[in-house]
Scaffold this motif. Sequence first.
Motif, mmCIF file in Angstrom:
data_model
loop_
_atom_site.group_PDB
_atom_site.id
_atom_site.type_symbol
_atom_site.label_atom_id
_atom_site.label_comp_id
_atom_site.label_asym_id
_atom_site.label_seq_id
_atom_site.Cartn_x
_atom_site.Cartn_y
_atom_site.Cartn_z
ATOM 1 N N SER A 124 0.819 -1.196 0.000
ATOM 2 C CA SER A 124 0.000 0.000 0.000
ATOM 3 C C SER A 124 0.859 1.255 0.000
ATOM 4 O O SER A 124 1.864 1.327 0.692
ATOM 5 C CB SER A 124 -0.898 0.001 1.245
ATOM 6 O OG SER A 124 -1.503 1.240 1.390
ATOM 7 N N GLU A 125 0.469 2.264 -0.788
ATOM 8 C CA GLU A 125 1.196 3.525 -0.826
ATOM 9 C C GLU A 125 1.011 4.319 0.455
ATOM 10 O O GLU A 125 1.801 5.196 0.752
ATOM 11 C CB GLU A 125 0.716 4.380 -2.007
ATOM 12 C CG GLU A 125 1.189 3.889 -3.326
ATOM 13 C CD GLU A 125 0.842 4.863 -4.441
ATOM 14 O OE1 GLU A 125 0.622 6.046 -4.144
ATOM 15 O OE2 GLU A 125 0.783 4.428 -5.581
ATOM 16 N N THR A 126 -0.002 4.038 1.216
ATOM 17 C CA THR A 126 -0.260 4.805 2.434
ATOM 18 C C THR A 126 0.710 4.443 3.553
ATOM 19 O O THR A 126 0.777 5.143 4.539
ATOM 20 C CB THR A 126 -1.700 4.579 2.919
ATOM 21 O OG1 THR A 126 -1.886 3.193 3.201
ATOM 22 C CG2 THR A 126 -2.689 5.052 1.890
ATOM 23 N N GLU A 127 1.460 3.376 3.402
ATOM 24 C CA GLU A 127 2.395 2.955 4.442
ATOM 25 C C GLU A 127 3.835 3.171 3.982
ATOM 26 O O GLU A 127 4.630 2.249 3.930
ATOM 27 C CB GLU A 127 2.164 1.492 4.795
ATOM 28 C CG GLU A 127 0.799 1.224 5.400
ATOM 29 C CD GLU A 127 0.622 -0.214 5.822
ATOM 30 O OE1 GLU A 127 1.604 -0.806 6.286
ATOM 31 O OE2 GLU A 127 -0.470 -0.725 5.671
ATOM 32 N N ALA A 128 4.212 4.383 3.673
ATOM 33 C CA ALA A 128 5.562 4.702 3.232
ATOM 34 C C ALA A 128 6.508 4.730 4.419
ATOM 35 O O ALA A 128 6.101 4.948 5.553
ATOM 36 C CB ALA A 128 5.566 6.042 2.519
ATOM 37 N N ASP A 129 7.800 4.536 4.143
ATOM 38 C CA ASP A 129 8.825 4.550 5.190
ATOM 39 C C ASP A 129 9.185 5.961 5.634
ATOM 40 O O ASP A 129 9.877 6.138 6.619
ATOM 41 C CB ASP A 129 10.095 3.848 4.699
ATOM 42 C CG ASP A 129 9.913 2.345 4.617
ATOM 43 O OD1 ASP A 129 9.056 1.820 5.334
ATOM 44 O OD2 ASP A 129 10.632 1.708 3.842
ATOM 45 N N GLY A 130 8.747 6.960 4.908
ATOM 46 C CA GLY A 130 9.073 8.334 5.246
ATOM 47 C C GLY A 130 8.224 9.272 4.412
ATOM 48 O O GLY A 130 7.204 8.870 3.846
ATOM 49 N N PRO A 131 8.640 10.527 4.272
ATOM 50 C CA PRO A 131 7.906 11.470 3.440
ATOM 51 C C PRO A 131 7.858 10.991 1.988
ATOM 52 O O PRO A 131 8.775 10.321 1.519
ATOM 53 C CB PRO A 131 8.713 12.760 3.557
ATOM 54 C CG PRO A 131 9.555 12.589 4.762
ATOM 55 C CD PRO A 131 9.792 11.137 4.926
ATOM 56 N N VAL A 132 6.805 11.347 1.292
ATOM 57 C CA VAL A 132 6.620 10.900 -0.091
ATOM 58 C C VAL A 132 6.818 12.095 -1.024
ATOM 59 O O VAL A 132 6.334 13.188 -0.755
ATOM 60 C CB VAL A 132 5.211 10.293 -0.287
ATOM 61 C CG1 VAL A 132 4.981 9.902 -1.737
ATOM 62 C CG2 VAL A 132 5.040 9.086 0.629
ATOM 63 N N VAL A 133 7.563 11.858 -2.117
ATOM 64 C CA VAL A 133 7.792 12.896 -3.124
ATOM 65 C C VAL A 133 7.400 12.347 -4.494
ATOM 66 O O VAL A 133 7.334 11.134 -4.695
ATOM 67 C CB VAL A 133 9.267 13.355 -3.163
ATOM 68 C CG1 VAL A 133 9.639 14.065 -1.891
ATOM 69 C CG2 VAL A 133 10.201 12.198 -3.421
ATOM 70 N N GLU A 134 7.132 13.263 -5.409
ATOM 71 C CA GLU A 134 6.856 12.852 -6.782
ATOM 72 C C GLU A 134 8.186 12.689 -7.494
ATOM 73 O O GLU A 134 8.841 13.655 -7.880
ATOM 74 C CB GLU A 134 5.972 13.894 -7.472
ATOM 75 C CG GLU A 134 4.574 13.912 -6.915
ATOM 76 C CD GLU A 134 3.663 14.859 -7.678
ATOM 77 O OE1 GLU A 134 4.014 15.290 -8.794
ATOM 78 O OE2 GLU A 134 2.598 15.172 -7.135
ATOM 79 N N ARG A 135 8.619 11.465 -7.627
ATOM 80 C CA ARG A 135 9.891 11.110 -8.269
ATOM 81 C C ARG A 135 9.675 9.802 -8.987
ATOM 82 O O ARG A 135 9.146 8.848 -8.416
ATOM 83 C CB ARG A 135 10.993 10.991 -7.217
ATOM 84 C CG ARG A 135 12.358 10.676 -7.801
ATOM 85 C CD ARG A 135 13.363 10.570 -6.664
ATOM 86 N NE ARG A 135 14.649 10.130 -7.126
ATOM 87 C CZ ARG A 135 15.704 10.932 -7.310
ATOM 88 N NH1 ARG A 135 15.589 12.226 -7.046
ATOM 89 N NH2 ARG A 135 16.848 10.445 -7.714
ATOM 90 N N LYS A 136 10.079 9.736 -10.243
ATOM 91 C CA LYS A 136 9.839 8.555 -11.066
ATOM 92 C C LYS A 136 10.855 7.471 -10.738
ATOM 93 O O LYS A 136 12.062 7.703 -10.744
ATOM 94 C CB LYS A 136 9.921 8.911 -12.546
ATOM 95 C CG LYS A 136 9.464 7.818 -13.463
ATOM 96 C CD LYS A 136 9.407 8.303 -14.898
ATOM 97 C CE LYS A 136 8.814 7.232 -15.782
ATOM 98 N NZ LYS A 136 8.643 7.711 -17.151
ATOM 99 N N CYS A 137 10.345 6.286 -10.472
ATOM 100 C CA CYS A 137 11.202 5.136 -10.175
ATOM 101 C C CYS A 137 11.893 4.696 -11.477
ATOM 102 O O CYS A 137 11.228 4.434 -12.475
ATOM 103 C CB CYS A 137 10.368 3.992 -9.601
ATOM 104 S SG CYS A 137 11.293 2.463 -9.348
ATOM 105 N N PRO A 138 13.229 4.573 -11.470
ATOM 106 C CA PRO A 138 13.925 4.154 -12.679
ATOM 107 C C PRO A 138 13.684 2.686 -13.050
ATOM 108 O O PRO A 138 13.892 2.297 -14.184
ATOM 109 C CB PRO A 138 15.401 4.396 -12.356
ATOM 110 C CG PRO A 138 15.492 4.489 -10.889
ATOM 111 C CD PRO A 138 14.151 4.911 -10.384
ATOM 112 N N LYS A 139 13.189 1.898 -12.108
ATOM 113 C CA LYS A 139 12.972 0.477 -12.377
ATOM 114 C C LYS A 139 11.571 0.205 -12.939
ATOM 115 O O LYS A 139 11.429 -0.444 -13.974
ATOM 116 C CB LYS A 139 13.195 -0.336 -11.098
ATOM 117 C CG LYS A 139 13.070 -1.833 -11.302
ATOM 118 C CD LYS A 139 13.391 -2.581 -10.021
ATOM 119 C CE LYS A 139 13.220 -4.069 -10.246
ATOM 120 N NZ LYS A 139 13.382 -4.805 -8.994
#
Length: 120
Positions: A68-83
Amino acid sequence: MDIFNNRAGFCPSCGSILPPLQVKGNVFCFNCKQEFSPDVYIGEKSEYTINFNSYDPSELNKKVHRESETEADGPVVERKCPKCGHEKMSYATLQLRSADEGQTVFFTCLKCKYKESENS
């Protein structure tokens, strides 16, 4: 003459901080080289409490398998995952290099958990 006799744990003669009290024996001031009985610590109290986090293996297992995206390890930013190309990543920062250089930022993809770092 004892001019600093009102503070527990400090040398009554010169005011320096005394070394930690040992189980047996007298206390020696590193500064003025005088010897004192353990009574110089009377009245000293600890104002701090250290609490340790408990270890729960079931929580670690939940953390590894979450999607789930709601359980992030820290602050969330808009950054594209290279994988995987997902548009959101969480981040954490640490000062790994010398103090006059920037922090290291660790990014984690919220979808595939890919990790990357960047020196800022």
